[in-house]
Scaffold this motif. Structure first.
Motif, PDB file in Angstrom:
ATOM      1  N   HIS A  16       0.812  -1.219   0.000  1.00  0.00           N
ATOM      2  CA  HIS A  16       0.000   0.000   0.000  1.00  0.00           C
ATOM      3  C   HIS A  16       0.843   1.264   0.000  1.00  0.00           C
ATOM      4  O   HIS A  16       0.325   2.346  -0.299  1.00  0.00           O
ATOM      5  N   ARG A  17       2.121   1.159   0.329  1.00  0.00           N
ATOM      6  CA  ARG A  17       2.989   2.337   0.264  1.00  0.00           C
ATOM      7  C   ARG A  17       3.165   2.830  -1.164  1.00  0.00           C
ATOM      8  O   ARG A  17       3.601   3.952  -1.393  1.00  0.00           O
ATOM      9  N   HIS A  18       2.833   1.986  -2.123  1.00  0.00           N
ATOM     10  CA  HIS A  18       3.044   2.329  -3.529  1.00  0.00           C
ATOM     11  C   HIS A  18       1.785   2.806  -4.231  1.00  0.00           C
ATOM     12  O   HIS A  18       1.840   3.123  -5.419  1.00  0.00           O
ATOM     13  N   LEU A  19       0.648   2.852  -3.533  1.00  0.00           N
ATOM     14  CA  LEU A  19      -0.599   3.114  -4.258  1.00  0.00           C
ATOM     15  C   LEU A  19      -1.502   4.115  -3.558  1.00  0.00           C
ATOM     16  O   LEU A  19      -1.364   4.389  -2.363  1.00  0.00           O
ATOM     17  N   ALA A  20      -2.418   4.651  -4.363  1.00  0.00           N
ATOM     18  CA  ALA A  20      -3.553   5.435  -3.860  1.00  0.00           C
ATOM     19  C   ALA A  20      -4.802   4.889  -4.540  1.00  0.00           C
ATOM     20  O   ALA A  20      -4.745   4.443  -5.684  1.00  0.00           O
ATOM     21  N   TYR A  21      -5.911   4.939  -3.813  1.00  0.00           N
ATOM     22  CA  TYR A  21      -7.132   4.272  -4.276  1.00  0.00           C
ATOM     23  C   TYR A  21      -8.284   5.265  -4.338  1.00  0.00           C
ATOM     24  O   TYR A  21      -8.474   6.084  -3.432  1.00  0.00           O
ATOM     25  N   ILE A  22      -9.048   5.186  -5.432  1.00  0.00           N
ATOM     26  CA  ILE A  22     -10.268   5.989  -5.566  1.00  0.00           C
ATOM     27  C   ILE A  22     -11.446   5.037  -5.713  1.00  0.00           C
ATOM     28  O   ILE A  22     -11.596   4.381  -6.750  1.00  0.00           O
ATOM     29  N   PRO A  23     -12.300   4.925  -4.686  1.00  0.00           N
ATOM     30  CA  PRO A  23     -13.485   4.066  -4.801  1.00  0.00           C
ATOM     31  C   PRO A  23     -14.599   4.766  -5.554  1.00  0.00           C
ATOM     32  O   PRO A  23     -14.543   5.988  -5.796  1.00  0.00           O
ATOM     33  N   GLY A  24     -15.610   4.020  -5.903  1.00  0.00           N
ATOM     34  CA  GLY A  24     -16.751   4.587  -6.610  1.00  0.00           C
ATOM     35  C   GLY A  24     -17.828   5.120  -5.692  1.00  0.00           C
ATOM     36  O   GLY A  24     -18.721   5.852  -6.129  1.00  0.00           O
ATOM     37  N   ASP A  25     -17.756   4.784  -4.417  1.00  0.00           N
ATOM     38  CA  ASP A  25     -18.744   5.246  -3.445  1.00  0.00           C
ATOM     39  C   ASP A  25     -17.972   5.720  -2.221  1.00  0.00           C
ATOM     40  O   ASP A  25     -17.397   4.914  -1.490  1.00  0.00           O
TER      41      ASP A  25
ATOM     42  N   ASN B 148     -19.239  15.887  -4.847  1.00  0.00           N
ATOM     43  CA  ASN B 148     -18.188  16.514  -4.042  1.00  0.00           C
ATOM     44  C   ASN B 148     -17.464  15.501  -3.166  1.00  0.00           C
ATOM     45  O   ASN B 148     -16.262  15.634  -2.925  1.00  0.00           O
ATOM     46  N   ARG B 149     -18.179  14.486  -2.680  1.00  0.00           N
ATOM     47  CA  ARG B 149     -17.489  13.416  -1.938  1.00  0.00           C
ATOM     48  C   ARG B 149     -16.512  12.683  -2.862  1.00  0.00           C
ATOM     49  O   ARG B 149     -15.425  12.284  -2.442  1.00  0.00           O
ATOM     50  N   GLN B 150     -16.929  12.528  -4.120  1.00  0.00           N
ATOM     51  CA  GLN B 150     -16.045  11.880  -5.083  1.00  0.00           C
ATOM     52  C   GLN B 150     -14.802  12.733  -5.335  1.00  0.00           C
ATOM     53  O   GLN B 150     -13.693  12.218  -5.481  1.00  0.00           O
ATOM     54  N   LYS B 151     -14.995  14.047  -5.360  1.00  0.00           N
ATOM     55  CA  LYS B 151     -13.853  14.942  -5.545  1.00  0.00           C
ATOM     56  C   LYS B 151     -12.858  14.815  -4.395  1.00  0.00           C
ATOM     57  O   LYS B 151     -11.638  14.914  -4.606  1.00  0.00           O
ATOM     58  N   VAL B 152     -13.350  14.605  -3.185  1.00  0.00           N
ATOM     59  CA  VAL B 152     -12.459  14.404  -2.036  1.00  0.00           C
ATOM     60  C   VAL B 152     -11.521  13.228  -2.297  1.00  0.00           C
ATOM     61  O   VAL B 152     -10.295  13.330  -2.121  1.00  0.00           O
ATOM     62  N   ALA B 153     -12.095  12.105  -2.748  1.00  0.00           N
ATOM     63  CA  ALA B 153     -11.284  10.915  -2.995  1.00  0.00           C
ATOM     64  C   ALA B 153     -10.308  11.129  -4.146  1.00  0.00           C
ATOM     65  O   ALA B 153      -9.153  10.687  -4.086  1.00  0.00           O
ATOM     66  N   ILE B 154     -10.761  11.798  -5.202  1.00  0.00           N
ATOM     67  CA  ILE B 154      -9.906  12.027  -6.367  1.00  0.00           C
ATOM     68  C   ILE B 154      -8.731  12.931  -6.000  1.00  0.00           C
ATOM     69  O   ILE B 154      -7.567  12.624  -6.302  1.00  0.00           O
ATOM     70  N   ILE B 155      -9.015  14.038  -5.325  1.00  0.00           N
ATOM     71  CA  ILE B 155      -7.943  14.961  -4.935  1.00  0.00           C
ATOM     72  C   ILE B 155      -6.985  14.279  -3.963  1.00  0.00           C
ATOM     73  O   ILE B 155      -5.758  14.401  -4.097  1.00  0.00           O
ATOM     74  N   ALA B 156      -7.537  13.536  -2.994  1.00  0.00           N
ATOM     75  CA  ALA B 156      -6.695  12.871  -1.994  1.00  0.00           C
ATOM     76  C   ALA B 156      -5.743  11.876  -2.645  1.00  0.00           C
ATOM     77  O   ALA B 156      -4.590  11.750  -2.236  1.00  0.00           O
TER      78      ALA B 156
ATOM     79  N   ASP C  56     -11.868   2.542  -8.975  1.00  0.00           N
ATOM     80  CA  ASP C  56     -13.068   1.738  -9.206  1.00  0.00           C
ATOM     81  C   ASP C  56     -14.242   2.679  -9.443  1.00  0.00           C
ATOM     82  O   ASP C  56     -14.770   3.263  -8.512  1.00  0.00           O
ATOM     83  N   GLU C  57     -14.633   2.872 -10.702  1.00  0.00           N
ATOM     84  CA  GLU C  57     -15.695   3.814 -11.084  1.00  0.00           C
ATOM     85  C   GLU C  57     -15.424   5.192 -10.486  1.00  0.00           C
ATOM     86  O   GLU C  57     -16.253   5.751  -9.750  1.00  0.00           O
ATOM     87  N   PRO C  58     -14.267   5.800 -10.786  1.00  0.00           N
ATOM     88  CA  PRO C  58     -13.851   7.017 -10.068  1.00  0.00           C
ATOM     89  C   PRO C  58     -14.659   8.263 -10.364  1.00  0.00           C
ATOM     90  O   PRO C  58     -14.676   9.183  -9.548  1.00  0.00           O
ATOM     91  N   THR C  59     -15.329   8.332 -11.515  1.00  0.00           N
ATOM     92  CA  THR C  59     -16.050   9.564 -11.865  1.00  0.00           C
ATOM     93  C   THR C  59     -17.535   9.494 -11.536  1.00  0.00           C
ATOM     94  O   THR C  59     -18.304  10.338 -11.989  1.00  0.00           O
TER      95      THR C  59
ATOM     96  N   LEU D 174      -4.640   1.795 -12.970  1.00  0.00           N
ATOM     97  CA  LEU D 174      -5.571   0.703 -13.263  1.00  0.00           C
ATOM     98  C   LEU D 174      -6.966   1.249 -13.013  1.00  0.00           C
ATOM     99  O   LEU D 174      -7.330   1.563 -11.880  1.00  0.00           O
ATOM    100  N   LEU D 175      -7.734   1.380 -14.076  1.00  0.00           N
ATOM    101  CA  LEU D 175      -9.034   2.049 -14.041  1.00  0.00           C
ATOM    102  C   LEU D 175     -10.142   1.060 -14.353  1.00  0.00           C
ATOM    103  O   LEU D 175     -10.252   0.564 -15.471  1.00  0.00           O
ATOM    104  N   SER D 176     -10.968   0.764 -13.358  1.00  0.00           N
ATOM    105  CA  SER D 176     -12.123  -0.099 -13.559  1.00  0.00           C
ATOM    106  C   SER D 176     -13.333   0.767 -13.857  1.00  0.00           C
ATOM    107  O   SER D 176     -13.634   1.709 -13.124  1.00  0.00           O
ATOM    108  N   SER D 177     -14.019   0.467 -14.968  1.00  0.00           N
ATOM    109  CA  SER D 177     -15.137   1.316 -15.369  1.00  0.00           C
ATOM    110  C   SER D 177     -16.064   0.563 -16.304  1.00  0.00           C
ATOM    111  O   SER D 177     -15.666  -0.405 -16.944  1.00  0.00           O
ATOM    112  N   HIS D 178     -17.323   1.007 -16.370  1.00  0.00           N
ATOM    113  CA  HIS D 178     -18.209   0.562 -17.436  1.00  0.00           C
ATOM    114  C   HIS D 178     -18.599   1.746 -18.314  1.00  0.00           C
ATOM    115  O   HIS D 178     -19.477   1.649 -19.157  1.00  0.00           O
ATOM    116  N   ILE D 179     -17.884   2.887 -18.133  1.00  0.00           N
ATOM    117  CA  ILE D 179     -18.112   4.076 -18.956  1.00  0.00           C
ATOM    118  C   ILE D 179     -17.124   4.017 -20.122  1.00  0.00           C
ATOM    119  O   ILE D 179     -15.953   4.367 -19.999  1.00  0.00           O
ATOM    120  N   LEU D 180     -17.607   3.564 -21.267  1.00  0.00           N
ATOM    121  CA  LEU D 180     -16.715   3.280 -22.375  1.00  0.00           C
ATOM    122  C   LEU D 180     -16.014   4.521 -22.903  1.00  0.00           C
ATOM    123  O   LEU D 180     -14.842   4.472 -23.288  1.00  0.00           O
TER     124      LEU D 180
END
Length: 304
Positions: free
Chosen positions: A78-87, A137-145, A157-160, A186-192
């Motif tokens: 985990h020292r090598h990564l940052a994570y953006i959840p979808g919720d 705006n909660r999603q923006k918190v995760a993206i910026i962080a 995981d569904e970051p937008t 690594l971007l998981s999405s169903h938004i083509l």
């Protein structure tokens, strides 16, 4: 010297009783790549990411980050990564700025100037308390962080989810900039449209199985090109042209599909009096629907 990818799934399998959610997944992501993990709900995307994050132990096989076993060595990985959840859930009584400070401190540090830049670019108000933030705006918190840490690996995981189109465009710009800095995504999405806009490679999951993996150009090569032409005089003879199928003729127009090289078709058309010619490669949406029927909950410009 053995090559060590940033992300590696090696025969990664996850079963829940009789259900196989992930079936012998083999996938590597190299430094500086943006790889899109595609599939509708239930395809195994989230299971794969949870396995990679060390939140779920694989039934067999391994998930690795920088050569570290994600389950056996989660702290080091985990020292090598940052994570953006979808919720995203936030602390209701803390301000947005306090939440970013807290997340930045727990990640081991962050670029304060870049955080301020991201706050401005995403039109985020860090003075408001968490309880007042909308989903976007909660999603923006995760993206910026995540972005402000400049972590070598970004897992999303569904970051937008919840962002408006303008913010989605800003997010895509940030991903391109991260890639230019050498970060891996690594971007998981169903938004083509999102995947098609930023990803170098695409991995398509179906019922836990990796059914395709490659660049968009490589995947398009596996599927038919649509050709439309108008002509005068007699229609061209195409029966013997390799790869040609689904030929539709009518009133001086020709529409068909051609698999593989288009050179033989072009030579055949050159002998006819062709007036206009249009050739179109399949879009990512069309490639995706080669593996899923119309009943999937897939969306292109929006969400299911």
């Amino acid at each position: 010297m053995r090559h060590t990818p940033v992300v590696r799934f090696a025969e990664a399998t996850k079963r829940f009783g009789d259900l196989t959610a992930l079936d012998r997944l083999d996938l590597e992501v190299d430094e500086g790549q943006i790889v899109g993990l595609l599939g509708p709900n239930g395809a195994g995307k989230t299971t794969a990411l949870r396995t990679l994050l060390g939140l779920m132990r694989p039934t067999s096989g391994r998930a690795e980050i920088m050569g570290l076993d994600a389950w056996a060595e989660p702290v080091a990985a985990h020292r090598h990564l940052a994570y953006i959840p979808g919720d995203v859930a936030v602390w209701p009584e803390l301000s947005g700025g306090q939440i970013l400070d807290l997340l930045g401190a727990t990640s081991g540090g962050y670029d304060e100037a870049y955080r301020d830049e991201l706050v401005e670019r995403f039109a985020f108000d860090p003075r408001k308390r968490g309880r007042s933030y909308s989903k976007g705006n909660r999603q923006k918190v995760a993206i910026i962080a995540a972005l402000m840490t400049r972590a070598p690996l970004l897992v999303m995981d569904e970051p937008t989810s919840g962002l408006d189109p303008l913010m989605e465009a800003t997010f895509q710009d940030c991903l391109r900039e991260a890639k230019a800095r050498g970060q891996t995504i690594l971007l998981s999405s169903h938004i083509l449209s999102e995947v098609e806009a930023v990803c170098d490679r695409v991995a398509v999951l179906r019922s836990g199985v990796l059914v395709e993996h490659g660049t968009l150009a490589e995947l398009r090569h596996l599927h038919a090109t649509t050709v439309e032409a108008t002509f005068t005089g007699s229609p061209p003879a195409l029966d013997a042209v390799p790869g040609v199928e689904d030929v539709q003729l009518g009133d001086g127009t020709l529409r068909l599909q051609v698999a593989g090289s288009t050179d033989p078709l072009l030579k055949a058309l050159a002998a006819a009096e062709v007036h206009t010619l249009q050739m179109r490669e399949p879009s990512l949406e069309e490639l995706f629907h080669a593996y899923y029927d119309e009943s999937t909950d897939l969306t292109v410009a929006g969400r299911a």
